[in-house]
Design an enzyme around this catalytic site. Structure first.
Site, PDB file in Angstrom:
ATOM      1  N   LYS A 196      14.337  36.314  72.286  1.00 53.87           N
ATOM      2  CA  LYS A 196      15.665  35.834  71.888  1.00 53.87           C
ATOM      3  C   LYS A 196      15.922  34.505  72.584  1.00 53.87           C
ATOM      4  O   LYS A 196      15.670  34.359  73.778  1.00 53.87           O
ATOM      5  CB  LYS A 196      16.719  36.855  72.324  1.00 53.87           C
ATOM      6  CG  LYS A 196      18.149  36.305  72.351  1.00 53.87           C
ATOM      7  CD  LYS A 196      19.156  37.402  72.414  1.00 53.87           C
ATOM      8  CE  LYS A 196      20.570  36.868  72.633  1.00 53.87           C
ATOM      9  NZ  LYS A 196      21.582  37.900  72.409  1.00 53.87           N
ATOM     10  N   LYS A 198      18.964  31.995  73.581  1.00 58.87           N
ATOM     11  CA  LYS A 198      20.405  31.735  73.644  1.00 58.87           C
ATOM     12  C   LYS A 198      20.620  30.286  73.238  1.00 58.87           C
ATOM     13  O   LYS A 198      20.196  29.358  73.936  1.00 58.87           O
ATOM     14  CB  LYS A 198      20.902  31.998  75.078  1.00 58.87           C
ATOM     15  CG  LYS A 198      22.330  31.640  75.363  1.00 58.87           C
ATOM     16  CD  LYS A 198      23.340  32.353  74.494  1.00 58.87           C
ATOM     17  CE  LYS A 198      23.299  33.841  74.623  1.00 58.87           C
ATOM     18  NZ  LYS A 198      24.308  34.576  73.852  1.00 58.87           N
ATOM     19  N   PRO A 228      23.794  31.534  69.010  1.00 58.98           N
ATOM     20  CA  PRO A 228      24.593  30.421  69.545  1.00 58.98           C
ATOM     21  C   PRO A 228      26.017  30.818  69.940  1.00 58.98           C
ATOM     22  O   PRO A 228      26.848  29.942  70.216  1.00 58.98           O
ATOM     23  CB  PRO A 228      24.624  29.447  68.374  1.00 58.98           C
ATOM     24  CG  PRO A 228      24.587  30.329  67.165  1.00 58.98           C
ATOM     25  CD  PRO A 228      23.809  31.562  67.538  1.00 58.98           C
ATOM     26  N   ASN A 229      26.329  32.108  69.953  1.00 56.88           N
ATOM     27  CA  ASN A 229      27.676  32.570  70.301  1.00 56.88           C
ATOM     28  C   ASN A 229      28.761  31.756  69.594  1.00 56.88           C
ATOM     29  O   ASN A 229      29.645  31.157  70.226  1.00 56.88           O
ATOM     30  CB  ASN A 229      27.905  32.557  71.816  1.00 56.88           C
ATOM     31  CG  ASN A 229      27.178  33.687  72.533  1.00 56.88           C
ATOM     32  OD1 ASN A 229      26.272  33.434  73.332  1.00 56.88           O
ATOM     33  ND2 ASN A 229      27.525  34.921  72.238  1.00 56.88           N
ATOM     34  N   ASN A 283      27.404  40.726  68.438  1.00 55.61           N
ATOM     35  CA  ASN A 283      28.101  41.402  69.535  1.00 55.61           C
ATOM     36  C   ASN A 283      29.436  40.713  69.807  1.00 55.61           C
ATOM     37  O   ASN A 283      30.198  41.146  70.659  1.00 55.61           O
ATOM     38  CB  ASN A 283      27.280  41.390  70.832  1.00 55.61           C
ATOM     39  CG  ASN A 283      27.036  40.004  71.372  1.00 55.61           C
ATOM     40  OD1 ASN A 283      26.104  39.330  70.963  1.00 55.61           O
ATOM     41  ND2 ASN A 283      27.888  39.548  72.290  1.00 55.61           N
ATOM     42  N   HIS A 334      22.951  44.571  73.121  1.00 51.08           N
ATOM     43  CA  HIS A 334      23.405  43.351  73.804  1.00 51.08           C
ATOM     44  C   HIS A 334      23.283  43.525  75.320  1.00 51.08           C
ATOM     45  O   HIS A 334      23.265  44.646  75.818  1.00 51.08           O
ATOM     46  CB  HIS A 334      24.877  43.144  73.407  1.00 51.08           C
ATOM     47  CG  HIS A 334      25.660  42.263  74.320  1.00 51.08           C
ATOM     48  ND1 HIS A 334      26.395  42.744  75.397  1.00 51.08           N
ATOM     49  CD2 HIS A 334      25.860  40.926  74.318  1.00 51.08           C
ATOM     50  CE1 HIS A 334      26.995  41.737  75.993  1.00 51.08           C
ATOM     51  NE2 HIS A 334      26.691  40.635  75.364  1.00 51.08           N
ATOM     52  N   SER A 335      23.226  42.412  76.040  1.00 51.64           N
ATOM     53  CA  SER A 335      23.233  42.532  77.504  1.00 51.64           C
ATOM     54  C   SER A 335      24.015  41.403  78.156  1.00 51.64           C
ATOM     55  O   SER A 335      24.377  40.414  77.511  1.00 51.64           O
ATOM     56  CB  SER A 335      21.784  42.541  78.015  1.00 51.64           C
ATOM     57  OG  SER A 335      21.492  41.445  78.834  1.00 51.64           O
TER      58      SER A 335
HETATM   59  O1  GKR Z   1      24.893  35.495  79.689  1.00 48.68           O
HETATM   60  O2  GKR Z   1      25.724  33.617  79.016  1.00 48.68           O
HETATM   61  C1  GKR Z   1      25.352  34.774  78.813  1.00 48.68           C
HETATM   62  C2  GKR Z   1      25.490  35.305  77.426  1.00 48.68           C
HETATM   63  O3  GKR Z   1      26.085  34.365  76.600  1.00 48.68           O
HETATM   64  C3  GKR Z   1      26.280  36.598  77.411  1.00 48.68           C
HETATM   65  O4  GKR Z   1      27.492  36.466  78.088  1.00 48.68           O
HETATM   66  C4  GKR Z   1      26.523  37.079  76.019  1.00 48.68           C
HETATM   67  O5  GKR Z   1      27.490  38.063  76.000  1.00 48.68           O
HETATM   68  O6  GKR Z   1      24.209  37.776  76.027  1.00 48.68           O
HETATM   69  C5  GKR Z   1      25.380  37.784  75.401  1.00 48.68           C
HETATM   70  C6  GKR Z   1      25.292  37.652  73.900  1.00 48.68           C
HETATM   71  O7  GKR Z   1      24.341  38.121  73.352  1.00 48.68           O
HETATM   72  O8  GKR Z   1      26.215  37.136  73.269  1.00 48.68           O
HETATM   73 MG    MG Z   2      25.059  37.717  71.392  1.00 49.55          MG
END
Ligand code: GKR
Ligand code: MG
Length: 439
Positions: A196, A198, A228-229, A283, A334-335
């Protein structure tokens, strides 16, 4: 058997400067270690979100939890859910993780607190009966739970500060070449078989290039996902989905490309019209059972990302896997930054959930052995999997000396809440704001 004591240990653990659309990780992540002790002297442990908010929420349950039978938690769930109603105004009715970081939304406070108690009670019951947690829940469908390599763009630094800094295993990772290097390193160390990335950090074209470079390096047998949240507009999400149609095919997915279920549904429609069936996972827009129905009705999300920490515990993840299967949806996990207790809770939840068929996310490689609170040190990840040990409960014991060190680090910290935007302003760009969509 009754619960005779509830102990809460707020801790801080070193965390590297990882980037996401939320901003930047601070040098320490916050966690809370929860211990329930039974009248016959057995201890059950769990790990959850940290900082003052989650700690106060758990503290407020002390009188309700002490004296409770750990086998009888359904009423507690109902009581906490009823109490959550007034929180709606505080959170403007938005229970998603669009704007609030995981662990910060008042609307899932009850689900988070319940989960922390439930996991600790399951550990306690398992230890009392001599059975692993997954085998208390109808039995495991797998004894080895696959996890994915969770790649982040990051600045130099391994987490912690000053004399308490951890070594920087992965160095600075700010382009596609460095992402491939990070992936190689993580796979060599842990054997992960899915990856994965981010995203939501750099221009989407740079992140497309990073995914392509990963595909080129590892080939089609290693499924890829990018998250990309919500940093992208519908337009950009469709563009990225089209560009990565081959790379995200074959077990990969596109995770929370854009904010809101309606916008995700629009992305899905437009990709399908173009002949691209890459599933969308979430998530952010789907954080509770109530969201699943709407996500399914709109065909906005095809893979729901569970997480025992805010879905209401290990049993709720198991229920979610049945529900998603019945609806023809996939389920993954998710984590967030975590230690070995959470890793084992996630592994037991996945082991007992028949339709959770994707490798789970984990931030575990980003944490350091010096911060682990599990007796005996880090939980091994071998061939990308966590093995469910033939030990009772979650299969771990607490190292109280390590907990004390974590509490001491927490005590010295000036902050009590995760704030990635403030951290980004402090260390990278004073004018940085979280803007959605950014591209
Ligand atoms: O650890 O910065 C991070 C992630 O963006 C986390 O806070 C997210 O909740 O891993 C997460 C996600 O899959 O969106
Ligand atoms: Mg996510």
């Amino acid at each position: 058997m009754r619960i005779s004591d509830l102990r809460l240990y707020p801790i801080a653990i070193a965390d590297p400067p990882l980037r996401s659309s939320y901003g930047l990780h601070a040098p320490y992540a916050l966690r809370t270690i929860v211990v329930v002790r039974s009248t016959d002297g057995i201890e059950g442990v769990s790990e959850t979100y940290g900082g003052d908010g989650p700690l106060a929420a758990l503290e407020s349950l002390r009188d309700r939890v002490v004296g409770t039978d750990p086998f009888q938690l359904t009423r507690l769930w109902l009581e906490l859910s009823a109490q959550a109603e007034p929180d709606r105004a505080e959170a403007h009715g938005d229970r998603t993780q669009t704007w609030l970081l995981p662990g910060e939304n008042p609307l899932d406070r009850h689900a988070r607190s319940f989960a922390a108690i439930e996991m600790a009670c399951l550990d306690l019951i398992g230890k009392a009966l001599g059975k692993p947690v997954c085998d208390l829940l109808g039995g495991r469908v797998r004894s080895a739970v696959p996890f994915a390599a969770y790649l982040f763009y990051k600045h130099a630094g391994g987490g912690g500060e000053g004399m308490d800094s951890r070594e920087d295993e992965y160095g600075e990772v700010l382009d596609a070449r460095a992402i491939v290097r990070e992936a190689r390193q993580m796979r060599a160390q842990y054997g992960f078989r899915e990856i994965k990335l981010k995203g939501g950090v750099f221009d989407p074209d740079q992140e497309i290039a990073a995914i392509r470079a990963l595909r080129e390096e590892f080939g089609p047998s290693v499924p890829l996902r990018i998250d990309p949240n919500c940093a992208w507009s519908v337009e950009t999400s469709v563009r990225v989905g089209l560009a990565l149609r081959e790379e995200l095919d074959g077990g990969g997915y596109l995770e929370d490309p854009t904010a809101t279920l309606e916008a995700m549904a629009e992305v899905r429609r437009r990709l399908l019209v173009a002949g691209v069936a890459t599933p969308l996972a979430s998530n952010v827009a789907v954080t509770c059972f109530e969201h699943v129905a709407e996500a399914h009705r709109l065909d906005a999300v095809q893979i729901v990302l569970s997480d025992p920490h805010y879905w209401g515990g290990i049993r709720h993840v198991q229920h979610l896997s049945y529900l998603c299967h019945a609806l023809g949806m996939g389920v993954s996990m998710h984590s967030n930054s975590h230690l070995g207790i959470s890793l084992m809770a996630m592994a037991h939840a996945a082991a007992a959930s028949p339709y959770l068929t994707y490798a789970c996310d984990t931030h575990y490689p980003w944490q350091h052995a010096a911060d682990e609170v599990v007796l005996g040190g880090r939980v091994p990840i071998v061939n990308g999997e966590v093995h469910i040990p033939e030990r009772p409960g979650l299969g771990i014991e607490l190292d109280y000396d390590q907990v004390a060190r974590g509490v001491e680090r927490y005590r010295k910290l000036p902050y009590r809440k995760r704030d990635d935007e403030a951290e980004m302003q402090k260390r990278v760009d004073p004018s940085w704001r979280r803007v959605l969509p950014r591209w």
